[in-house]
Design an enzyme around this catalytic site. Structure first.
Site, PDB file in Angstrom:
ATOM      1  N   GLU A   1      39.082  41.846  46.903  1.00 61.12           N
ATOM      2  CA  GLU A   1      38.675  41.408  45.559  1.00 61.12           C
ATOM      3  C   GLU A   1      39.569  42.067  44.515  1.00 61.12           C
ATOM      4  O   GLU A   1      40.514  41.470  44.048  1.00 61.12           O
ATOM      5  CB  GLU A   1      37.205  41.755  45.335  1.00 61.12           C
ATOM      6  CG  GLU A   1      36.604  41.091  44.109  1.00 61.12           C
ATOM      7  CD  GLU A   1      35.091  41.154  44.114  1.00 61.12           C
ATOM      8  OE1 GLU A   1      34.508  40.908  43.050  1.00 61.12           O
ATOM      9  OE2 GLU A   1      34.488  41.444  45.172  1.00 61.12           O
TER      10      GLU A   1
ATOM     11  N   GLU B   1      28.686  50.473  43.776  1.00 56.61           N
ATOM     12  CA  GLU B   1      28.382  49.158  43.218  1.00 56.61           C
ATOM     13  C   GLU B   1      26.881  48.907  43.204  1.00 56.61           C
ATOM     14  O   GLU B   1      26.332  48.380  42.231  1.00 56.61           O
ATOM     15  CB  GLU B   1      29.073  48.079  44.044  1.00 56.61           C
ATOM     16  CG  GLU B   1      28.786  46.660  43.587  1.00 56.61           C
ATOM     17  CD  GLU B   1      29.536  45.621  44.403  1.00 56.61           C
ATOM     18  OE1 GLU B   1      29.727  44.509  43.897  1.00 56.61           O
ATOM     19  OE2 GLU B   1      29.947  45.935  45.541  1.00 56.61           O
TER      20      GLU B   1
END
Length: 766
Positions: A355, A637
């Site tokens: 990502e 996260e």
């Protein structure tokens, strides 16, 4: 010679691809009869990434240049003073790699999003003592050949075969072998060239192993003690053709590398030995890791054999924080390391999996924290130029990632067409405003004004007939801790409430910006827009007793922090309800990406300091300190990226280095540390530390545009001892417990205040 020396160079590409990592070289003679060299400047950029050398010496300390920008409109170049490197016969040599331009991007498995061919564009301008200028630019007279790199990708790693090293290839007198060939010119518009505003990516630090051990399956694992971003380097000798493979991971699971969070990113480097003494450093990739698994090392690996190179943008540290609670100190260090790992040329969401994109929502909420910890003025201004370019090309739509690689990637048919997204697209307004507040330079507001107003007007057009932003896809309070691991969007907070409060804040900031820049008509227009949004919010989302739709912590936190509740009554109720919800949840975090950055501010601003402190200091999951108790060295996260039993969260998105939830540091700096701006750029400062139970002292400093501000305080037997230092030209309002304000000028000032313990007891009785 000036930076406006006309471009004479061309974008060149090797006649053969050479495994995606070609070498380019140009040997030339210095012009004679003009005296010595006064100065020499190389300007260089690439389709891909490049490393440039003159006579074998690197031209600069940067790596992974020119970085990742919105290549379609802005290809940045770097400038280097190379005066001392030139000799009568000189060689300009360049190594190329795929980088972001041609390597894999995002999780769709796609590469070559910007182009299928690597290229180099460079011009060396040499000014002699008599004023003569000799220019050596990239053109068809250059040569190209193979390097020792046989594979390179930012996600998957790099393979280097030392048997293919060509010593002296970037030095005079080198004789290219039969594998060397020519170059050709690529079509390129020089109007795309842009001088960077941001600093380069550099080798910023080196970390040595803290432990080397054998895993349950017999693998050699190296623990560097810190989750970091970069690569390993080492010198080694072994049998020719023997391979050493290095795999990277952020965490261990059952004693082995926890690689599932990497998804499809291989994050592995391979080094093939020449038989002699070989030095390996994979500068055409980067990894997010704390642990490495090393296979094939000749002999016994020791801590002296390898080192980790920390790589990020060359930013100056400006803010510090330390307090009496060591878990909080570790949280703050984690936030700093999270910034370092994700501020690699652009503000990414994470640095390790497939990502690593410039998600706009993360930086929208983290910008104030970033601007305290580091000088990010140029770094974020450069990124905002890309945002504006992407936005302009998309008819005012601010994408969810900048640069917007996702526009080239296929989306599921059930996924809605891209549209403005609350909080994410708000980066176009919130980030410039954060930079204005931090640095007091209105250049960023002037540069981004069109972007700010364009976004605000676009969202105005998305409002429903009710005046609410309650239609279309929204991320909302993304990653609410109560959502299922595979449903990160499934938050308690109503997405319309979240989006409408964001729109109110955006319209309000845009109005203030217009007024600051002298656009009075715009200021009045956006003021009226904010008022309409506020009225709609109050009509449709706030009940008669003050309850806000969905009645959860995030909606109250945003309503309070963004000032959408008029008068004291609604605000007091919202603060009381927010504190009540926090207490009912046993001070565990119940907010996601939207609410988390603002909840402690909202509690403090409505008089609920004790709840804010207890929320921060809670150690159970979910909380800010839970990851710290689990050994985290960066911010995660998810609140539970690692579960209490040591297994990795089963969700597909489980990064262990995501800075967004670290936005709580803004509250730590302002409330615990006591430093906030009263005027943009801190020409006037508010010094107002608010002690709370669980922390007995704090030391905080900030290097402002005017000099360094320091605040130190300590509680001792119910008395607060406060010391504040201001630079020349600055003025501060010092707010003491109980509300007394004293205005002070430059210098060091000391204050003692009694009965603080009683004040804390009063807070705790709420």
């Amino acid at each position: 010679m000036t930076p406006t020396t006309p471009w004479q160079a061309a974008m060149i590409t090797p006649a053969e691809d050479f495994d995606g990592a070609p070498l380019l070289r140009k040997e030339f003679q210095l012009a004679e009869g003009h005296g010595g060299i006064a100065r020499a400047t190389l300007r260089a950029t690439a389709f891909g990434v490049y490393e440039a050398f003159i006579n074998g010496a690197p031209v600069g300390d940067d790596v992974l240049s020119p970085g990742w920008s919105s290549y379609e409109w802005r290809l940045r170049y770097r400038s280097y003073d190379v005066t001392s490197l030139l000799t009568p016969t000189s060689v300009l040599g360049v190594e190329l790699g795929n980088g972001w331009y041609r390597g894999r991007l995002a999780w769709h498995g796609m590469s070559k999003l910007y182009g299928s061919e690597l290229g180099f564009f460079g011009q060396l301008d040499i000014e002699f003592e008599d004023g003569h200028i000799q220019s050596v630019g990239s053109d068809t007279t250059w040569q190209s050949g193979p390097s020792a790199t046989t594979f390179n990708d930012l996600y998957d790693g790099q393979t280097i075969d030392a048997r293919r090293n060509q010593n002296g290839w970037a030095q005079p007198g080198f004789s290219p072998g039969p594998h060397w060939t020519s170059v050709r010119v690529l079509e390129f518009d020089v109007d795309r060239l842009a001088e960077p505003v941001s600093p380069p990516v550099v080798r910023a630090d080196v970390v040595k192993p803290v432990e080397i051990f054998t895993s349950p399956t017999g693998k050699t694992v190296v623990d560097f003690g810190q989750n970091l971003v970069g690569w390993l380097r080492f010198t080694v000798q072994g049998e020719a053709g023997h391979a050493i493979t290095i795999r990277h991971a952020e965490v261990l699971e059952d004693g082995e590398l926890g690689v599932r969070p990497l998804r499809s990113a291989k994050a592995a480097d391979t080094f093939i030995l020449s038989g002699g003494e070989d030095f390996f450093e994979p500068t055409k990739t980067f990894h997010g890791f704390r642990y490495t698994e090393i296979t094939g090392w000749p002999g016994t690996l020791t801590a002296d054999d390898v080192e980790a190179v920390v790589v990020h943008s060359d930013l100056e540290r400006t803010g510090t924080f330390e307090c009496s609670n060591e878990l909080v100190n570790q949280l703050h260090r984690n936030i700093v390391w999270g910034l370092r790992g994700n501020f690699l040329d652009l503000p990414t969401d994470c640095p390790q999996r497939d990502e690593r994109l410039g998600w706009t929502g993360d930086i929208a909420v983290f910008a104030p924290t970033a601007a305290f910890l580091y000088d990010v003025k140029g770094f974020l201004q450069d990124w905002l130029l890309d945002l504006a370019a992407e936005q302009k090309a998309a008819d005012g739509l601010v994408p969810i990632t900048v640069p917007d690689a996702l526009k080239y990637c296929p989306q599921p048919p059930e996924f809605p067409a891209p549209e403005s997204s609350a909080l994410w697209s708000e980066a176009s307004v919130w980030v410039p405003w954060a930079l204005w507040e931090a640095y007091g330079d209105d250049t960023v507001l002037k540069n981004q004004y069109e972007s700010m107003t364009s976004h605000t007007r676009r969202v105005e057009g998305l409002l429903s007939p009710t005046g609410l932003w309650d239609t279309g896809f929204q991320f909302g309070d993304w990653l609410d801790p109560d959502a299922e691991p595979d449903k990160p969007w499934d938050a308690k907070a109503d997405t319309g409430v979240v989006a409408t409060t964001c729109m109110f804040r955006t319209a309000s900031i845009t109005a203030q910006t217009a007024r600051l820049l002298g656009h009075q008509d715009d200021a009045e227009y956006f003021d009226q827009l904010a008022a309409r949004v506020q009225a709609s919010f109050l009509e449709h989302y706030v009940s008669g007793d003050g309850t806000i739709s969905s009645d959860c912590t995030t909606v109250y936190a945003l309503a309070i922090a963004f000032g959408i509740l008029p008068g004291s009554g609604l605000r007091v109720f919202a603060g009381e309800r927010l504190a009540e919800l926090v207490r009912k949840n046993d001070y565990r975090v119940s907010t996601g990406f939207a609410g988390t950055p603002f909840i402690t501010h909202a509690l403090t601003d409505t008089g609920h300091v004790d709840e804010a402190y207890r929320l921060l200091l809670e150690e159970g999951c979910p909380s800010w300190l839970y990851p710290v108790t689990m050994g985290a060295t960066t911010v995660w996260e998810r609140w539970d990226s690692m579960l209490p039993d040591g297994t990795i969260n089963p969700g597909e998105m489980t990064s262990f280095n995501h800075y967004a939830l670290g936005a709580v540091a803004d509250w730590m700096h302002k409330t615990i540390g006591g430093i906030s701006p009263l005027a943009p750029g801190y020409s006037r400062v508010r010094i107002a530390p608010v002690p709370g139970q669980g922390i007995d002292w704090a030391n905080t400093s900030l290097k402002t545009p005017h000099g360094t501000v320091r605040v130190e305080w300590r509680l001792d037997d119910g008395a607060l001892a406060l010391e504040a230092t201001l630079p020349e030209g600055a003025e501060a309002d010092v707010v003491l417990p109980g509300g007394e304000i004293r205005t002070v000028q430059a210098g060091t000032h000391r204050f003692d205040h009694r009965n603080v313990a009683a004040h804390l007891d009063h807070q705790g009785s709420r």
